[in-house]
Design a protein around this motif. Structure first.
Motif, PDB file in Angstrom:
ATOM      1  N   ARG A  90       4.201  11.798 -14.828  1.00  0.00           N
ATOM      2  CA  ARG A  90       5.603  11.974 -15.220  1.00  0.00           C
ATOM      3  C   ARG A  90       6.548  11.852 -14.021  1.00  0.00           C
ATOM      4  N   VAL A  91       6.245  12.600 -12.953  1.00  0.00           N
ATOM      5  CA  VAL A  91       7.195  12.640 -11.836  1.00  0.00           C
ATOM      6  C   VAL A  91       7.292  11.260 -11.150  1.00  0.00           C
ATOM      7  N   ILE A  92       6.179  10.555 -11.074  1.00  0.00           N
ATOM      8  CA  ILE A  92       6.234   9.247 -10.410  1.00  0.00           C
ATOM      9  C   ILE A  92       6.933   8.224 -11.290  1.00  0.00           C
ATOM     10  N   SER A  93       6.772   8.359 -12.592  1.00  0.00           N
ATOM     11  CA  SER A  93       7.490   7.447 -13.492  1.00  0.00           C
ATOM     12  C   SER A  93       9.010   7.661 -13.385  1.00  0.00           C
TER      13      SER A  93
ATOM     14  N   PHE B  55     -15.688  13.806  -0.441  1.00  0.00           N
ATOM     15  CA  PHE B  55     -16.401  12.553  -0.171  1.00  0.00           C
ATOM     16  C   PHE B  55     -15.807  11.377  -0.950  1.00  0.00           C
ATOM     17  N   SER B  56     -15.148  11.671  -2.070  1.00  0.00           N
ATOM     18  CA  SER B  56     -14.463  10.578  -2.779  1.00  0.00           C
ATOM     19  C   SER B  56     -13.317  10.035  -1.923  1.00  0.00           C
ATOM     20  N   ALA B  57     -12.697  10.939  -1.128  1.00  0.00           N
ATOM     21  CA  ALA B  57     -11.632  10.482  -0.215  1.00  0.00           C
ATOM     22  C   ALA B  57     -12.220   9.555   0.850  1.00  0.00           C
TER      23      ALA B  57
ATOM     24  N   PHE C 161       0.819  -1.220   0.000  1.00  0.00           N
ATOM     25  CA  PHE C 161       0.000   0.000   0.000  1.00  0.00           C
ATOM     26  C   PHE C 161       0.854   1.273   0.000  1.00  0.00           C
ATOM     27  N   LEU C 162       2.103   1.134   0.444  1.00  0.00           N
ATOM     28  CA  LEU C 162       2.967   2.313   0.514  1.00  0.00           C
ATOM     29  C   LEU C 162       3.515   2.723  -0.846  1.00  0.00           C
ATOM     30  N   LEU C 163       3.328   1.862  -1.836  1.00  0.00           N
ATOM     31  CA  LEU C 163       3.844   2.194  -3.171  1.00  0.00           C
ATOM     32  C   LEU C 163       2.984   3.255  -3.876  1.00  0.00           C
ATOM     33  N   GLU C 164       1.773   3.477  -3.373  1.00  0.00           N
ATOM     34  CA  GLU C 164       0.883   4.489  -3.963  1.00  0.00           C
ATOM     35  C   GLU C 164       1.230   5.876  -3.435  1.00  0.00           C
ATOM     36  N   LEU C 165       1.635   6.774  -4.310  1.00  0.00           N
ATOM     37  CA  LEU C 165       2.073   8.102  -3.869  1.00  0.00           C
ATOM     38  C   LEU C 165       1.131   9.208  -4.349  1.00  0.00           C
ATOM     39  N   PRO C 166       0.821  10.176  -3.468  1.00  0.00           N
ATOM     40  CA  PRO C 166       0.008  11.331  -3.880  1.00  0.00           C
ATOM     41  C   PRO C 166       0.882  12.428  -4.497  1.00  0.00           C
TER      42      PRO C 166
ATOM     43  N   ASN D  13      11.806   4.857 -11.914  1.00  0.00           N
ATOM     44  CA  ASN D  13      13.038   4.465 -12.610  1.00  0.00           C
ATOM     45  C   ASN D  13      14.277   4.707 -11.757  1.00  0.00           C
ATOM     46  N   GLU D  14      14.303   5.864 -11.091  1.00  0.00           N
ATOM     47  CA  GLU D  14      15.461   6.209 -10.256  1.00  0.00           C
ATOM     48  C   GLU D  14      15.634   5.236  -9.098  1.00  0.00           C
ATOM     49  N   SER D  15      14.508   4.856  -8.483  1.00  0.00           N
ATOM     50  CA  SER D  15      14.584   4.087  -7.232  1.00  0.00           C
ATOM     51  C   SER D  15      14.603   2.580  -7.453  1.00  0.00           C
ATOM     52  N   GLY D  16      14.017   2.156  -8.585  1.00  0.00           N
ATOM     53  CA  GLY D  16      13.881   0.717  -8.782  1.00  0.00           C
ATOM     54  C   GLY D  16      12.692   0.116  -8.057  1.00  0.00           C
ATOM     55  N   TYR D  17      11.920   0.938  -7.335  1.00  0.00           N
ATOM     56  CA  TYR D  17      10.723   0.427  -6.662  1.00  0.00           C
ATOM     57  C   TYR D  17       9.496   0.716  -7.508  1.00  0.00           C
ATOM     58  N   ASP D  18       8.472  -0.095  -7.337  1.00  0.00           N
ATOM     59  CA  ASP D  18       7.314  -0.024  -8.218  1.00  0.00           C
ATOM     60  C   ASP D  18       6.277   1.028  -7.780  1.00  0.00           C
ATOM     61  N   PHE D  19       6.739   2.265  -7.635  1.00  0.00           N
ATOM     62  CA  PHE D  19       5.816   3.334  -7.210  1.00  0.00           C
ATOM     63  C   PHE D  19       4.778   3.633  -8.292  1.00  0.00           C
ATOM     64  N   LYS D  20       3.605   4.056  -7.847  1.00  0.00           N
ATOM     65  CA  LYS D  20       2.573   4.509  -8.793  1.00  0.00           C
ATOM     66  C   LYS D  20       1.723   5.607  -8.146  1.00  0.00           C
ATOM     67  N   ALA D  21       0.919   6.284  -8.966  1.00  0.00           N
ATOM     68  CA  ALA D  21       0.079   7.360  -8.430  1.00  0.00           C
ATOM     69  C   ALA D  21      -1.006   6.786  -7.529  1.00  0.00           C
ATOM     70  N   SER D  22      -1.350   7.521  -6.474  1.00  0.00           N
ATOM     71  CA  SER D  22      -2.472   7.135  -5.606  1.00  0.00           C
ATOM     72  C   SER D  22      -3.718   6.961  -6.451  1.00  0.00           C
ATOM     73  N   GLU D  23      -4.506   5.968  -6.131  1.00  0.00           N
ATOM     74  CA  GLU D  23      -5.763   5.810  -6.872  1.00  0.00           C
ATOM     75  C   GLU D  23      -6.690   6.977  -6.597  1.00  0.00           C
ATOM     76  N   ASN D  24      -6.619   7.527  -5.388  1.00  0.00           N
ATOM     77  CA  ASN D  24      -7.409   8.704  -5.047  1.00  0.00           C
ATOM     78  C   ASN D  24      -6.506   9.654  -4.264  1.00  0.00           C
ATOM     79  N   ASN D  25      -6.116  10.749  -4.913  1.00  0.00           N
ATOM     80  CA  ASN D  25      -5.153  11.647  -4.285  1.00  0.00           C
ATOM     81  C   ASN D  25      -5.701  12.344  -3.043  1.00  0.00           C
ATOM     82  N   PHE D  26      -6.993  12.574  -3.001  1.00  0.00           N
ATOM     83  CA  PHE D  26      -7.574  13.244  -1.827  1.00  0.00           C
ATOM     84  C   PHE D  26      -7.398  12.350  -0.600  1.00  0.00           C
TER      85      PHE D  26
END
Lengths: 321, 321, 321, 321
Positions: free
Chosen positions: A249-252, B205-207, A225-230, A256-269
């Motif tokens: 862009r920034v998460i991609s 509320f989506s959060a 769950f920690l791989l999802e970043l806002p 690449n830099e870290s080698g960890y499978d980070f991705k964007a949060s499904e819900n940033n809020f």
């Protein structure tokens, strides 16, 4: 030492900064600026430093953000280069003395985010002659509201994955060896501190080994769950003040830099406001702690000579069934 | 009321039991026996009853164990039938008054395991005229050391899966409706109890919705560890006093009866002694609690009129960045 | 650097010690000995150092014990003088670098007690040419079992009395000033984040002031239990290996030296084993923390502008009564 | 059953109440009213009932408040008599079934305060033909904000003083007997689960006895803070809606009725909002719990036969000092 001053005079021992909140003086051999200094003066509590791992994760974020901003033509080649150089220095731990803040500061980590911005800006000017604005350049397309929770996740993921899980695997191997070594040593199984039916010492050590295997599985799955970043969603989650596709862009780049499978949060809020990831993970860590305490207590009891002189006087009766 | 008495006389209001620990009297309209009565007298603490869900899970175990024992020719047709009938009565909650014990008893749940054995045995005699020994028949191939942790897992899995997760899905749907309903209501996003950049109420509320989705995922994956049962490994994990393949057989019966995907513990020595499953799961539940508290506090603040008269006198300065 | 070696050779960079557990090497510019070095190597965990206040309290104990031992003719004038001199250096913090141990060590603080014994013995030899045996001289009439809990009490009493209570009084005064300053500012009292009946801002600050007064009373009365010391009761509480009246003598010296009203534990067996004093005191400290959090949250709310745009959509209905 | 209805029709099985929040139906054999019923329907969570001791303390408050209101000519003789009679019934536990609420309700206990008001009003009408308004008569000169924290203090003080401390004294006596009985049984003192120097079993039991004596002292002194009541200071601490000297009068009546040394809070604004008393007291209770666990664990170890078969294989080395 040359420093970015919003409006400052270079003096002998101190640089004086002026901003909307008034004047503040910073020791001239330190690279931090006004916000850091104010935090230092206002939060003189405890000696619990902001961990290096978080500073380092923030520096990675600054570097990847600079690359993304550069891609969107929001940062010059020269500024990108300077941010990259200083961020790498921070990551390599050579600037540690310039991060004096405690964990007790604003709730959102604003002060430490600014500490990193200020150090990058001041080192860039001092060492490379590049003028960077801490907020407009180094913090561009960012807010402490998105960088700080992202840095926490990056730091904890890295620590847990690279150190904790690695150590657990090692200990598992050692218990596996003992399981084998003690295979034919038959002893009395124990319940309620009393003798029960036979068991081999190797079987008891197989339980210890399996505790660690089980804990490792728990930690691994809850770490995911920690791989999802806002990161990139800025102050309130809408991504205001960022160019289109900035977050992607920034998460991609970070991935690449870290080698960890980070991705964007499904819900940033959610990603900005909830700490549910950490609380959930802490359950797994407590579970590991529980098992390690159980193992230690077992070993203490197994190596303890009985206080048998008292058994004639103090007798707690076991119950059957 | 007819009861199995190790060595007892039926009297008017009480049945008197004699065993190695002495005499004990049980009210004659109650189906429990000597061990239960002793627990009742020795642990007169608290009013926290052993939850019905655990009693019910133990009754399922008794029923499935009887089937497995019957399969291995260790129990007659008549005894099997009696155990099945009474277990079903317990599961249907019609015998609740005969389970008077508190959660404060022996650490391994021995007293409650015996309470179930005694009630099954006494009801079988009283209602069906079948003589069952609480230990030699009802508890055959079992020990409280394996039945009780198994019952905990069965009860918690069922409660979490059938009730908690179902309720969470319902609440998710309600938040999804609000997300849609509030889509175009623009308000100020808030950080540090101060206004920040714009956000829609629907986004907030989506959060909330996503918090619940996330918690559900966490709970679901951490629940899976509870499907591993040490049932059949008896007192110390070796499966002593059970026929060959007993564990495999009894768990396969339980899986079919319950519809849940139960399986044997990968390591029974671990399965008997460690509570790591529950501690790990409790992290997910705390994480849910945290989110629900966050949501409630947000709603309280959003519906609270400002104490604005004081803002001229009390002013906490926000920090920038 | 000259050091007391049980059986050691002085080398260039390291001193090598030999004892029943084998050989161990200590950096030659450090004053600690074999036990400390082994703890350092065996407990490479955390960066939580044993606090200076505890080291300092142990040094006071060493000094007062030396005086008491000298009184009972168990220590020569020269040895007493050396122990006094080095203890005072430790108390003045000039030897801090020679106490490298973490709080994670043996449960009874044995390693830190020995660290102090070793440093006193090695400094005495190096600086004053006085040969002291760490155990037979510096630790005479003592055991870590009585010195360590005594040192905890001395350190915590001193910190709470000299620092915490002093700061609380200062904050009380500031709140009293605000109470007066805000006397005539009438505002709406608040319940459930809603307006209630009128109150003056000064009355609210009088509550804050009284919270601190109340907490101070609680802390003061619960601190009194820390004045009872088991010092002189040695390994298991019987005072074995001490001369007659040793406990009375050593505590009377400590009382005079410190100015605090220390006295012998009413029951030394209790004084050695129970931590009830600290747990009881921690309740008062939590109580203070609760009040400080309450005050901070009130101030945050009082200075927060309302998120009023939402009040039309989100309305939590108050209940009457 | 006759009931006070704000505007209600008496039906067969239900009474229907109408108020500003709409209609609500209450079973006609229950004495509670609309607020209680709404709480019951809105807070269908948990089976943790509001303890009888708190209901009973609230009934004492109602009775004493009625006397004080009568003194100030705010309540007729007839109404006073009715409130006294029903309050005494509540205190004697004969109306327990009419208090159905859980501890999970509004934070300030409003629902339970109203539950008591409603039951008193409805019983008065039904049994004595006296018409009492739940708010205007029974709750006169009160607010749940002052009655509920006062009831908590009264209930906890009474329970701790009459039950807990009494039981502790009894246990102290039993340990004193054992201390004497075991005076000449010499055993090995134990540190780190290993044998140390000699001690008598009686000396060990003297430590247990003294633990309880010490805990009793702690609890007694921390209980004293609970004698301060904010009763009479109403909604926000100013005593609005009460006649002059009301607080003094009502607490003096309560003191006489109860025999406990209750007095007015030194600062009512504090008395209404802070729970510092309880947190502070909980430290003493934890301290007692710690000692009882220590005693129990000691007894378990003292009566446990050694798992000596393993001592040749598992050997944890003690450290000296």
């Amino acid at each position: 030492m040359a420093k970015f001053t919003y409006e400052g005079d270079i003096m002998d021992k101190y640089n004086t900064f002026k901003d909307s909140l008034g004047e503040v003086r910073v020791a001239s051999d330190k690279y931090w600026g006004a916000t850091t200094q104010r935090s230092l003066e206002n939060f003189k509590i405890s000696d619990e430093m902001m961990p290096n791992e978080i500073i380092s994760a923030l520096a990675s974020i600054k570097k990847c953000s600079a690359k993304a901003n550069h891609y969107f033509d929001l940062l010059s080649d020269e500024k990108l280069k300077a941010i990259e150089l200083v961020s790498d220095e921070i990551i390599s731990s050579s600037l540690d003395e310039h991060f004096p803040l405690k964990i007790w500061q604003t709730g959102s980590g604003t002060h430490t985010n600014m500490n990193v911005n200020e150090v990058i800006s001041n080192v860039a000017l001092d060492k490379y002659g590049v003028k960077l604005h801490p907020n407009d350049d180094v913090n561009k397309s960012q807010s402490s509201n998105d960088t700080f929770p992202s840095a926490l996740k990056i730091a904890i993921y890295k620590l847990a994955n690279d150190k904790l899980l690695a150590k657990l695997k090692e200990l598992e191997k050692n218990f596996a060896k003992k399981e084998d070594e003690f295979k034919y040593i038959v002893k009395s199984g124990r319940t309620h501190l009393m003798d029960a039916t036979p068991i081999s010492l190797g079987q008891e050590f197989s339980a210890y080994k399996y505790m660690l295997i089980n804990n490792r599985k728990m930690i691994e799955q809850n770490l995911r769950f920690l791989l999802e970043l806002p990161l990139g969603s800025t102050a309130v989650g809408t991504g205001i003040n960022t160019p289109g596709n900035y977050q992607e862009r920034v998460i991609s780049i970070l991935k690449n830099e870290s080698g960890y499978d980070f991705k964007a949060s499904e819900n940033n809020f959610h990603g900005l406001t909830s700490m549910d990831f950490f609380v959930n993970l802490s359950g797994s860590l407590k579970s590991l702690a529980l098992n390690l305490i159980k193992i230690s207590n077992d070993l203490r009891l197994l190596s303890s000579p009985s206080a048998s002189r008292c058994m004639d006087f103090i007798r707690l009766y076991p119950t059957s069934g």
